[in-house]
Design an enzyme around this catalytic site. Structure first.
Site, PDB file in Angstrom:
ATOM      1  N   GLY A  89      15.020  -8.973  31.065  1.00 36.82           N
ATOM      2  CA  GLY A  89      13.811  -9.754  29.955  1.00 36.82           C
ATOM      3  C   GLY A  89      13.836  -8.694  29.163  1.00 36.82           C
ATOM      4  CB  CYS A  90      15.103  -5.430  28.070  1.00 38.02           C
ATOM      5  SG  CYS A  90      14.563  -4.773  27.397  1.00 38.02           S
TER       6      CYS A  90
END
Length: 164
Positions: free
Chosen positions: A35-36
């Site tokens: 989720g970066c």
């Protein structure tokens, strides 16, 4: 510990996995997150793996949730995400910590071998360590270094003969 082969890590099923299984190979170790903003690097990592895997190259993926909780979920959820969005096929291991009091011993050793932009501290997700066939760290790349920028370094190591 004198080489990466002295370490045993946990695989995604929380079973001990000796890194000596990769003896004689060029390795790229990466702490990852799903989720970066840097998560699209999975695409470049898979491209490197496709290009060099049959020449003795492996990517070792270590999910890490230490940076703003950007690697949430179980091993199954992370695998599903990586398969669905990036079709990754390189080995993925159990989540680890790369900084602080609970740093995984492997990552403590890696950081002791090569400093990065913040000294020994891992700066963010997708920091990369390149390891030669003898199990020694030869280069550390920042999180912002794109996988395709590492290709020539991998190629040079693969072209160099192993020494025993």
């Amino acid at each position: 510990m004198t080489s990466i082969y002295d370490f045993t890590v946990m695989d995604q099923a929380n079973q001990a996995f000796p890194l000596s299984n990769f003896q004689g190979k060029v390795l790229l170790l990466v702490n990852t997150a799903t989720g970066c903003g840097l998560t699209p690097q999975y695409e470049g990592l898979q491209s490197l793996y496709d290009q060099f895997q049959d020449q003795g190259f492996e990517i070792l993926d270590f999910p890490c949730n230490q940076f703003m909780g950007q690697a949430p979920g179980s091993a199954e959820e992370i695998n599903s995400f990586c398969s669905l969005h990036y079709a990754t096929t390189f080995p993925r291991f159990a989540k680890i910590k790369v900084n602080g009091a609970e740093t995984d011993p492997l990552y403590q050793w890696l950081k002791d071998q090569a400093s990065g932009p913040l000294g020994k501290r891992i700066e963010w997700n997708f920091a990369k360590f390149l390891v030669n066939q003898e199990g020694q760290v030869v280069q550390r790349f920042s999180s912002k270094t794109l996988p395709e920028e590492i290709a020539s370094s991998i190629q040079k190591l693969l072209a160099s003969p192993e020494t025993d």
